[in-house]
Scaffold this motif. Sequence first.
Motif, PDB file in Angstrom:
ATOM      1  N   GLU A  94       0.744  -1.311  -0.080  1.00 48.74           N
ATOM      2  CA  GLU A  94       0.144   0.064  -0.204  1.00 48.74           C
ATOM      3  C   GLU A  94       0.836   1.154  -0.112  1.00 48.74           C
ATOM      4  O   GLU A  94       0.306   2.468   0.026  1.00 48.74           O
ATOM      5  N   LEU A  95       2.328   1.074   0.025  1.00 47.64           N
ATOM      6  CA  LEU A  95       2.961   2.194  -0.315  1.00 47.64           C
ATOM      7  C   LEU A  95       2.835   3.091  -1.220  1.00 47.64           C
ATOM      8  O   LEU A  95       2.395   2.565  -2.504  1.00 47.64           O
ATOM      9  N   PHE A  96       2.941   4.363  -1.141  1.00 51.62           N
ATOM     10  CA  PHE A  96       2.697   5.164  -2.240  1.00 51.62           C
ATOM     11  C   PHE A  96       3.559   4.958  -3.460  1.00 51.62           C
ATOM     12  O   PHE A  96       3.277   5.006  -4.576  1.00 51.62           O
ATOM     13  N   SER A  97       5.009   4.551  -3.329  1.00 56.15           N
ATOM     14  CA  SER A  97       5.972   4.296  -4.323  1.00 56.15           C
ATOM     15  C   SER A  97       5.488   3.131  -4.993  1.00 56.15           C
ATOM     16  O   SER A  97       5.723   3.090  -6.126  1.00 56.15           O
ATOM     17  N   GLU A  98       4.800   1.951  -4.375  1.00 54.61           N
ATOM     18  CA  GLU A  98       4.271   1.041  -4.925  1.00 54.61           C
ATOM     19  C   GLU A  98       3.259   1.313  -6.154  1.00 54.61           C
ATOM     20  O   GLU A  98       3.141   0.806  -7.227  1.00 54.61           O
ATOM     21  N   ILE A  99       2.129   1.806  -5.803  1.00 55.37           N
ATOM     22  CA  ILE A  99       1.112   2.458  -6.494  1.00 55.37           C
ATOM     23  C   ILE A  99       1.647   3.159  -7.567  1.00 55.37           C
ATOM     24  O   ILE A  99       1.207   3.156  -8.940  1.00 55.37           O
ATOM     25  N   ALA A 100       2.825   4.123  -7.297  1.00 52.10           N
ATOM     26  CA  ALA A 100       3.113   5.049  -8.569  1.00 52.10           C
ATOM     27  C   ALA A 100       3.909   4.227  -9.548  1.00 52.10           C
ATOM     28  O   ALA A 100       3.609   4.540 -10.599  1.00 52.10           O
ATOM     29  N   LYS A 101       4.672   3.274  -9.050  1.00 54.50           N
ATOM     30  CA  LYS A 101       5.351   2.348  -9.933  1.00 54.50           C
ATOM     31  C   LYS A 101       4.316   1.662 -10.660  1.00 54.50           C
ATOM     32  O   LYS A 101       4.575   1.550 -12.023  1.00 54.50           O
ATOM     33  N   ASN A 106       3.976   0.705 -18.739  1.00 49.12           N
ATOM     34  CA  ASN A 106       3.160   1.081 -19.742  1.00 49.12           C
ATOM     35  C   ASN A 106       2.202   0.073 -20.134  1.00 49.12           C
ATOM     36  O   ASN A 106       1.832   0.185 -21.398  1.00 49.12           O
ATOM     37  N   THR A 107       1.776  -0.607 -19.129  1.00 47.37           N
ATOM     38  CA  THR A 107       0.700  -1.661 -19.561  1.00 47.37           C
ATOM     39  C   THR A 107      -0.918  -1.208 -19.349  1.00 47.37           C
ATOM     40  O   THR A 107      -1.598  -2.007 -19.052  1.00 47.37           O
ATOM     41  N   ASN A 108      -0.884   0.347 -19.096  1.00 49.76           N
ATOM     42  CA  ASN A 108      -2.322   0.840 -18.727  1.00 49.76           C
ATOM     43  C   ASN A 108      -2.724   0.209 -17.586  1.00 49.76           C
ATOM     44  O   ASN A 108      -4.016   0.083 -17.437  1.00 49.76           O
ATOM     45  N   THR A 109      -1.968   0.057 -16.556  1.00 48.97           N
ATOM     46  CA  THR A 109      -2.630  -0.511 -15.396  1.00 48.97           C
ATOM     47  C   THR A 109      -3.500   0.113 -14.541  1.00 48.97           C
ATOM     48  O   THR A 109      -3.600   1.333 -14.465  1.00 48.97           O
ATOM     49  N   PHE A 110      -4.579  -0.258 -14.298  1.00 52.16           N
ATOM     50  CA  PHE A 110      -5.742   0.486 -13.544  1.00 52.16           C
ATOM     51  C   PHE A 110      -5.652   0.542 -12.149  1.00 52.16           C
ATOM     52  O   PHE A 110      -5.505  -0.575 -11.487  1.00 52.16           O
ATOM     53  N   ILE A 111      -5.244   1.654 -11.550  1.00 50.39           N
ATOM     54  CA  ILE A 111      -4.952   1.660 -10.094  1.00 50.39           C
ATOM     55  C   ILE A 111      -5.901   2.450  -9.256  1.00 50.39           C
ATOM     56  O   ILE A 111      -5.732   2.372  -8.180  1.00 50.39           O
ATOM     57  N   LEU A 112      -7.087   2.988  -9.965  1.00 46.31           N
ATOM     58  CA  LEU A 112      -7.994   3.759  -9.145  1.00 46.31           C
ATOM     59  C   LEU A 112      -8.625   3.262  -8.221  1.00 46.31           C
ATOM     60  O   LEU A 112      -8.634   3.424  -6.920  1.00 46.31           O
ATOM     61  N   GLU A 113      -9.100   1.776  -8.335  1.00 43.09           N
ATOM     62  CA  GLU A 113      -9.831   1.045  -7.459  1.00 43.09           C
ATOM     63  C   GLU A 113      -8.846   0.467  -6.058  1.00 43.09           C
ATOM     64  O   GLU A 113      -9.119   1.050  -4.888  1.00 43.09           O
ATOM     65  N   ILE A 118      -6.915   1.763  -0.638  1.00 40.00           N
ATOM     66  CA  ILE A 118      -5.753   2.186   0.256  1.00 40.00           C
ATOM     67  C   ILE A 118      -6.017   3.353   1.373  1.00 40.00           C
ATOM     68  O   ILE A 118      -5.802   3.191   2.390  1.00 40.00           O
ATOM     69  N   LEU A 119      -6.573   4.314   0.461  1.00 40.43           N
ATOM     70  CA  LEU A 119      -7.064   5.465   1.557  1.00 40.43           C
ATOM     71  C   LEU A 119      -8.090   4.850   2.494  1.00 40.43           C
ATOM     72  O   LEU A 119      -7.956   5.692   3.580  1.00 40.43           O
ATOM     73  N   THR A 120      -8.950   4.311   2.193  1.00 45.14           N
ATOM     74  CA  THR A 120     -10.049   3.789   3.046  1.00 45.14           C
ATOM     75  C   THR A 120      -9.234   3.104   4.167  1.00 45.14           C
ATOM     76  O   THR A 120      -9.506   3.173   5.496  1.00 45.14           O
ATOM     77  N   ASN A 121      -8.144   2.202   3.714  1.00 40.20           N
ATOM     78  CA  ASN A 121      -7.803   1.020   4.704  1.00 40.20           C
ATOM     79  C   ASN A 121      -6.716   2.225   5.615  1.00 40.20           C
ATOM     80  O   ASN A 121      -6.617   1.542   6.893  1.00 40.20           O
ATOM     81  N   ILE A 122      -6.280   3.126   5.289  1.00 40.76           N
ATOM     82  CA  ILE A 122      -5.423   4.090   6.311  1.00 40.76           C
ATOM     83  C   ILE A 122      -6.377   4.450   7.416  1.00 40.76           C
ATOM     84  O   ILE A 122      -6.055   4.448   8.832  1.00 40.76           O
ATOM     85  N   GLN A 123      -7.471   5.077   7.201  1.00 41.27           N
ATOM     86  CA  GLN A 123      -8.499   5.158   8.327  1.00 41.27           C
ATOM     87  C   GLN A 123      -9.205   4.014   9.093  1.00 41.27           C
ATOM     88  O   GLN A 123      -9.126   4.168  10.143  1.00 41.27           O
TER      89      GLN A 123
END
Length: 518
Positions: A94-101, A106-113, A118-123
Amino acid sequence: MSEAQKKILEQQLWNIANTLRGKMNADEFRDYILGFIFYKYLAEKMEIYANSILKQDNIRFRDIKENTKEGKEYIEAIKEEALERLGYFLKPSELFSEIAKRGKSNTNTFILEDLQKILTNIQLSTMGTQSEEDFDSLFEDMDLNSTKLGKTPEARNAIIAKVLVHLDEIDFKLEHTELDVLGDAYEYLIGQFASGAGKKAGEFYTPQEVSKILAKLVTTGKNKLKSVYDPTCGSGSLLLRVAREVKDVNNFYGQEMNRTTYNLARMNMILHGVHYRKFDIKQEDTLEHPQHLGLQAEAIVANPPFSAKWSANPLFMTDDRFSQYGKLAPASKADFAFVQHMVYHLAENGTMAIVLPHGVLFRGAAELQIRKYLIEQKNYLDAVIGLPANIFYGTSIPTCILVFKKCRETPDDILFIDASGEFEKVKNQNMLREQHIDKIVETYRSRAVIEKYSYLATLKEIAENDYNLNIPRYVDTFEEEEEIDIQAVMREIKELEAKRAQLDVEIEGYFKELGLVF
């Protein structure tokens, strides 16, 4: 970090923020970019802390295999420690750098969900812990499915991935604990958003130069503070500014009515390294529903909304904050209601400084009675400081700072400072520079009388003026104009008239030569 490097960082962040500018208005893209910066901060802080725990085992947090038995044991142990120390928890994946990576691939990875989860999990990680209230709904203003980010999920994914990738390339230097690089950058961004937000800016931001003055006034003679309180705390910048003026502040208290701004204040506290146990920021209307009853703060600062409306409910005449004055501030102008609220929460050895419109200095009726009670009966008013016009975002009116102390060192007089004429004009805004700030603060601390700038008025003088505190009554800034020699002016006029008559004769001659009628 040098000043030049700091400027580069600020510009980098502002450029990234502008990636979203074309998609939405300033208020909206402010919430997204500041939220992403906050997530990056939490992730980096988590990784640094986890690595310090794992150092003896010669492994790194991000290398833990989350699905193995050993990995789960490590994660549970670190989670327990992190919730106590940091107040929240993030898994390696869930680290920022992992999601940014993943967003950078170049595979158009879908990261929004995953990002929303992750933002919910922090809370969720804080549920049932001491930090639960401090992290509750912090990311609620970041709707990653909003069509304002893009019409399609793919478009939204692309813009968010772009922002995360750019942010990931910036080193916030969190391991250098003596630096507050990110805190400074965050303040810079909040200021930038305020400068473009018009009237709404006043809801969440006090210009830094005014914050400096207030902070320096309330910390005069202090190295440490048990508590600092801002009843209209906005983004929390004023509270943090006070902390810069002393070695240590034990506790920060604040209240903010606007939900989005309340979230911003909590993020701002955490980003500046204030431990979750050391701050208590509440969301509610300060006058109608105060949340810190019983608090006696050593320093109180505020820049409340000018002449705001409030209920002025007669029931408040039994409220300890207002009952002793015999009158409530008018419903159309809550300025003195904020003063009364702050005085009630001020410790005996404390100082409070509040920014208000000039009307509080001279308006009559209930406000006169409150003003008179504070001066004649309580003798709490220590200083009145007039500021230049047009220094606040969203309003051009001149303002003043009122300083109150319950135990005044000089109880026989009140200091008046007229700093309204000392500023630098920058584009459409008037700015207070360091020399202007220093002069105000030094004059207050020394209580110096300076011709056309400051004056010590006795309580008798103020009573003779019927408790009208209008600054020109006490600080004479009149500039005597040079005497005009009427006779000399008349001679000059006659000479000009003679010259004009001569010119008319010459012009008439030219007209005749041209065969024209003059």
